[in-house]
Design an enzyme around this catalytic site. Structure first.
Site, short mmCIF file in Angstrom:
data_model
loop_
_atom_site.label_atom_id
_atom_site.label_comp_id
_atom_site.label_asym_id
_atom_site.label_seq_id
_atom_site.Cartn_x
_atom_site.Cartn_y
_atom_site.Cartn_z
N ARG A 12 5.74 -5.03 2.45
CA ARG A 12 5.73 -4.09 3.47
C ARG A 12 6.85 -2.85 3.46
O ARG A 12 7.90 -3.35 3.20
CB ARG A 12 5.72 -4.45 4.76
N GLU A 33 2.76 5.77 5.43
CA GLU A 33 1.90 6.17 4.32
C GLU A 33 0.69 7.16 4.56
O GLU A 33 0.10 6.73 5.62
CB GLU A 33 1.40 4.67 4.17
N HIS A 63 0.46 2.11 -2.77
CA HIS A 63 -0.13 0.79 -1.98
C HIS A 63 -1.29 0.43 -2.60
O HIS A 63 -2.48 0.18 -2.06
CB HIS A 63 -0.56 1.30 -0.37
#
Length: 603
Positions: free
Chosen positions: A253, A282, A304
């Protein structure tokens, strides 16, 4: 070994074809998951484009379930707009950062995720970044595409013989550690909740302090959720104490590393490099620290991708879709974020007992409380688990099932609004108090010692004592295979399946009773599909008793004759089909030797 209720596969959870439930899926979900939802009888809506925040507020009131990934924000405002229909919000992934879990819990909405579906994908991506950072793969690829041959500038390091520091020895952390061992690396771990025995069996070394792992590591990877306790877990102090040749990794994370400190560490040479898949924002906003990290020459960055494999997307999709089907069908989720986690093996064990306890609660309300105006509130109940079931620590689904059963026949929604998240609140609002007891000996009060587990439901008065000898309100049951059975109802020994429409007649067990009842039902077009006579438990003489038992004198006033007759009391439990009207019940109730008649409807 006595039979127990542990299945290789969970019971079918498919709703009826007429199920009115609607599910909104505003983000991309695997076709397999969508197919599972639709084949289960639900209406599934998948907008062409992800709805904006205001559009989601407009849409959500019509839906019973919402399945999202990481982009849709399920805020308190969205949950408030949902109204009473919404029962579950599912996150197709591990984190639930985009869901207001507290607001969902207050509203009684179950939040589920898929904590196991992308374990392999996340672990493999961590190793990919580790190797890419060690061998400068990102810079080499960019140089080649730009026509540069920079072989001499991009000398890397080997990972074999180096030390990997792992922060967080959960499922992903453990998988990474094992893969690293396969690469010939030594592994040191910091996790205040990790078992020393588990670490030893995995061949990793557990350290008592984060600082020790940071100092030893040639590569450092974190695998923790983003909580108040883990935000900025690795800051300037930790990064300054690392080897200047060390490299850090983050596929967990954004925010676990302090991004500003990490940027300084790279710029000033505290560490040699990083492999980053996640960021605090993000996609990273232009000019932000996250964006500068992603573009840094010492960083291998990916957008990601930790869970972005075909297999992982299918796994998490199928996982959360199964849980949505389970919840909408009255079953158990396997990974409820705002309720205790139900492991698969617990699921298989508890599922049939959830059904049993719910039926026991409904039977109690209709058979016992039904005679007193449907009053359930203001009572205390004991829910006693016997035998193997007593060894299950997480019995919250059973408590929720009891509350649902108790209120199902006296609530507008038939108990469909009760779930493992809000069951305690519903009970408190209705004045229902429930005590749970665990009795290892299956024979301790239960009358089915041949089975491995049993359940007893007992009504207790508000002052803590039983409601009195004349109102011993007890129901006992057990599970055999896929079927549930009631083994005791009040003072009577029984063995029947609590399902469908039941006529329960309290009568004197004398010749001709069965024939008379059958004849009466036949005149009204009511068919008997099953029948059992439940005798008085232990053959004891009790004047008065469970729901309608009463003393009656004989023609000559002899109480002795009345007591003798009461010793032959029994319950006649009939499974019936057809329209059982009030006229039918009144006719049966007036029959000679019939003390009371109850109509019970169970799903």
């Amino acid at each position: 070994m006595a039979p127990s209720a542990i299945y290789d596969t969970a019971p079918s959870l498919s709703p009826s074809p007429s199920s009115p439930y609607r599910i909104l899926v505003p983000e991309k979900l695997s076709p397999e998951g969508l197919s599972l939802l639709r084949s289960s009888g639900y209406q599934v809506d998948t907008p062409a484009a992800r709805p904006a925040a205001d559009e989601l507020l407009r849409l959500i009131p019509a839906y019973h379930a919402l399945i999202v990934r990481s982009e849709t924000k399920v805020t308190a405002e969205v949950l408030a707009a949902a109204g009473p229909k919404l029962r579950v919000v599912a996150r197709a992934g591990v984190g639930v950062d985009n869901i207001d879990v507290d607001a969902a819990t207050k509203k009684g909405v179950v939040v589920v995720n898929s904590p196991s579906g992308n374990i392999v994908a996340a672990a493999e991506h961590t190793i990919a970044l580790l190797l890419a950072a060690a061998r400068n793969v990102g810079r080499a690829d960019a140089g080649m595409k730009a026509g540069r041959w920079e072989r001499g500038r991009l000398v890397g390091v080997e990972v074999g013989g180096k030390t990997l520091g792992v922060v967080g020895l959960g499922k992903v952390g453990m998988k990474v550690a094992r893969m690293a061992k396969g690469l010939g690396m030594g592994v040191v771990v910091f996790d205040p909740y990790a078992s020393a025995e588990v670490a030893r069996q995995a061949g990793v070394e557990l350290r008592g302090e984060l600082e020790a792992v940071v100092r030893e590591a040639d590569f450092l990877t974190v695998h923790t959720p983003l909580l108040a306790s883990t935000a900025n877990l690795l800051g300037e102090k930790e990064l300054r104490s690392m080897k200047p040749t060390a490299r850090v990794l983050n596929v967990a994370r954004g925010g676990v590393y302090n991004e500003e400190a990490l940027l300084r560490a790279l710029d000033e040479g505290w560490i040699a490099g990083a492999g980053l898949d996640v960021f605090t924002s993000e996609p990273p906003a232009e000019g932000s620290v996250a964006a500068r990290l992603a573009a840094h020459p010492k960083v291998v960055s990916t957008p990601h991708l930790g869970a972005s494999t075909v297999e992982a997307q299918e796994n998490v999709s199928m996982d959360v879709c199964r849980q949505v089907v389970a919840i909408l069908s009255g079953g158990l989720p396997t990974a409820a974020v705002n309720a205790p986690l139900i492991l698969p093996e617990e699921y298989r064990r508890l599922q049939p007992f959830v059904k049993l306890v719910e039926r026991m609660g409904s039977l109690y309300t209709q058979h016992f409380a039904g005679e007193r105006g449907g009053m359930v509130g203001g009572r205390r109940f004991e829910l006693v688990y016997h035998g193997e079931l007593a060894g299950v620590n997480n019995t919250r689904p059973l408590l929720a099932a009891l509350v649902k059963g108790l209120v199902s026949s006296i609530s507008d929604l038939g108990g469909r609004d009760v779930n493992i998240v809000n069951a305690t609140l519903v009970a408190r609002e209705r004045g229902i108090a429930i005590d749970e007891k665990h009795v290892r000996d299956v024979g301790g009060g239960a009358v089915v010692p041949t089975y491995a587990s049993a359940v007893t439901l007992r009504s207790v008065s508000s002052d803590g004592g039983f409601d009195g000898e004349k109102e011993e309100q007890v129901i006992e049951g057990y599970v055999s295979g896929r079927a549930v059975y009631i083994s005791k109802l009040g003072r009577f020994t029984a063995n029947f399946q609590p399902q469908g429409t039941l006529l329960i007649l309290h009568n004197y067990d004398e010749p001709g009773k069965i024939g008379n009842v059958g004849t009466a039902l036949g005149r009204h077009g009511v068919n008997i599909s099953s029948m059992q006579v439940a005798p008085l438990h232990g053959g004891s003489v009790v004047v008065g008793g469970d729901g309608g038992g009463r003393s009656t004198e004989s023609d000559d006033g002899s109480l002795a004759d009345s007591e003798s007759r009461a010793a032959n009391e029994a319950l006649m439990i009939l499974g019936v089909t057809g329209d059982v009207t009030q006229d039918v019940l009144q006719e049966l109730g007036k029959s000679e030797g019939i003390l009371h008649v109850n109509l019970v409807r169970l799903e």
